[in-house]
Scaffold this motif. Structure first.
Motif, PDB file in Angstrom:
ATOM      1  N   SER A 180     -24.807 -23.725  41.067  1.00 22.66           N
ATOM      2  CA  SER A 180     -25.340 -23.152  39.829  1.00 22.66           C
ATOM      3  C   SER A 180     -26.760 -23.594  39.499  1.00 22.66           C
ATOM      4  CB  SER A 180     -24.415 -23.489  38.658  1.00 22.66           C
ATOM      5  OG  SER A 180     -24.300 -24.898  38.505  1.00 22.66           O
ATOM      6  N   THR A 181     -27.198 -24.701  40.059  1.00 21.19           N
ATOM      7  CA  THR A 181     -28.550 -25.202  39.785  1.00 21.19           C
ATOM      8  C   THR A 181     -29.091 -25.914  41.023  1.00 21.19           C
ATOM      9  OG1 THR A 181     -27.727 -27.316  38.918  1.00 21.19           O
ATOM     10  CG2 THR A 181     -28.097 -25.574  37.310  1.00 21.19           C
TER      11      THR A 181
ATOM     12  N   SER B 234     -18.490 -23.626  40.404  1.00 25.31           N
ATOM     13  CA  SER B 234     -19.181 -24.575  39.526  1.00 25.31           C
ATOM     14  C   SER B 234     -18.529 -24.524  38.152  1.00 25.31           C
ATOM     15  CB  SER B 234     -20.678 -24.267  39.433  1.00 25.31           C
ATOM     16  OG  SER B 234     -20.894 -22.940  38.983  1.00 25.31           O
TER      17      SER B 234
ATOM     18  N   GLU C 271     -19.230 -24.595  34.362  1.00 30.27           N
ATOM     19  CA  GLU C 271     -20.294 -24.404  33.389  1.00 30.27           C
ATOM     20  C   GLU C 271     -19.726 -24.050  32.013  1.00 30.27           C
ATOM     21  OE1 GLU C 271     -23.345 -25.099  34.057  1.00 30.27           O
ATOM     22  OE2 GLU C 271     -23.118 -25.318  36.221  1.00 30.27           O
TER      23      GLU C 271
ATOM     24  N   GLY D  52     -26.654 -23.404  34.227  1.00 23.57           N
ATOM     25  CA  GLY D  52     -25.924 -22.931  35.391  1.00 23.57           C
ATOM     26  C   GLY D  52     -25.121 -21.669  35.130  1.00 23.57           C
TER      27      GLY D  52
ATOM     28  N   ASN E  16     -25.785 -18.452  37.395  1.00 21.04           N
ATOM     29  CA  ASN E  16     -24.723 -17.798  38.161  1.00 21.04           C
ATOM     30  C   ASN E  16     -24.662 -16.309  37.851  1.00 21.04           C
ATOM     31  OD1 ASN E  16     -23.904 -20.208  39.340  1.00 21.04           O
ATOM     32  ND2 ASN E  16     -22.244 -20.558  37.892  1.00 21.04           N
TER      33      ASN E  16
END
Length: 389
Positions: A49-50, A72, A74, A86, A90
């Motif tokens: 996501s990051t 992920s 988030e 994130g 996404n």
């Protein structure tokens, strides 16, 4: 509603959805400006996501035409509060990849849990059958034990003795001296549990048992070594112990999957502004100085440039992977050049609050930090209302 950056103790508590989408688009644009490469086609990204995980996903999707499944955890937005960066990253990636005919999905769930692994495996079977690349890029300060529920907490501390060095408060522009007390034995093991390779291996074992790993699959995880300047708090500290475990795990994964010709590596990357590095004492000041020197030498790279170079030159180069004597991919090769580090040592002692702007590129550091959360882009009118959902 409008949203502004709200920073507390080096952590930005807000994110801008349009800014995050623009940041993703800029990385996509960079990859599309580069020649295509013949890399992985069916990819699982654990922690995409990051940062490096997101850039890996972008490089493989838009550079190699890969379908990607991301896992992920988030926080979603509400009518009054923005989501985490994130979450917006996404959503932007999935929309942009699907618009170009690529498979792209994100599962918002705890990547440390066995249940999430089961969900991911079912989606892999439905989307791809099997995967040929697993990118492991989780960055979390805590990790729940998937069997017992015990919560392990990591810490950023030196080992053996107190570490004292310069650090910077980017918001105030002040350079001060900080001291960090050494970790005790009870803090080392949990840090390894959180930031080492145990969970990476759990993912590989679950994927292998479910028969969703392609013959000849590859897997990568990310690490950092750094110069002597940051060594005590990083490589020779609690994080270093975890990264040693991560590197040992790469070799264990290769051995564990040799019957299907699997390969796993740790990529040692360059120091960059990430949501993790911004809270490590000393590191933001070092990064600010490093950026200035590498820009002067015209060798500065961000996340996406490094990931693109890693896949094209180090892994999918038409031959064998290019690794060091320890079997690691080295994307910190430019940072650790003798001429670069000589300049770091030469200038370090001259940095004070008064000389900060002159001696370092603190402005790029601050700009990069804000852009991680969708702020600071000239193309966006931050006075306009945005939908947080």
């Amino acid at each position: 509603m409008t949203v502004e950056p709200r920073i507390r103790n080096g952590i930005c508590m807000t994110a801008h959805p349009k800014g995050c989408a623009l940041a993703v688009q800029k990385e996509i644009d960079y990859v599309k400006s580069q020649p295509k490469f013949n890399g992985a086609k069916k990819v699982l990204v654990v922690g995409g996501s990051t940062g490096y995980g997101l850039s890996s996903r972008i490089s493989l999707a838009f550079g190699s035409g890969a379908g990607t499944l991301n896992i992920s955890f988030e926080k979603e937005g509400s009518e009054k509060r923005p989501a985490t960066p994130g979450f917006y990253n996404n959503r932007a990636f999935d929309e942009k990849a699907k618009a170009e005919g690529l498979i792209a999905e994100s599962i918002n769930a705890d990547a440390f849990s066995h249940e999430t692994r089961k969900i991911a495996i079912e989606r892999i079977k439905e989307l791809f059958g099997k995967v040929d690349m697993i990118v492991y890029s989780l960055a979390s300060p805590v990790r729940p034990d998937p069997d017992t529920g015990e919560l392990y907490k990591s810490c950023l501390k030196p080992l053996g003795e107190t570490y004292t060095a310069k650090s910077v408060n980017p918001e105030k522009g002040t350079v001060t001296e900080v001291s960090i007390e050494p970790a005790d034995e009870s803090e080392i093991a949990p840090t390894v549990k959180v930031m080492g390779g145990e969970d990476w291996m759990l993912w590989i074992k679950a994927l292998k048992e479910a028969d969703v790993l392609e013959d000849g699959f590859k897997s990568i995880a990310y690490s950092y070594i750094g110069p002597e300047l940051t060594m005590a708090v990083y490589r020779k500290g609690t994080i270093g112990k975890a990264k040693e475990h991560l590197e040992a795990t790469a070799k264990e994964i290769t051995e564990f999957t040799k019957d299907i010709n699997g390969q796993a590596w740790v990529s040692v990357n360059k120091a960059l502004v990430t949501r993790s590095s911004s809270v490590i004492p000393v590191v933001p000041l070092y990064i600010s100085l490093l950026f200035k020197i590498m820009k002067e030498k015209e060798i500065h790279e961000g996340c996406i440039e490094q990931m693109q170079r890693m896949f094209v030159q180090k892994i999918y180069n038409g031959s064998t992977a290019i690794v060091d004597e320890e079997g690691r991919l080295r994307l910190d090769d430019l940072e650790m050049r003798d001429d670069v580090q000589a300049e770091v040592e030469k200038r370090w002692d001259s940095i004070t609050s008064d000389t900060l702007s002159e001696m370092t590129d603190i402005e790029t550091y601050k700009s990069d930090f804000l852009k991680l959360h969708g702020f600071g882009f000239d193309e966006i009118d931050y006075t306009e209302d945005v939908d947080f959902l």
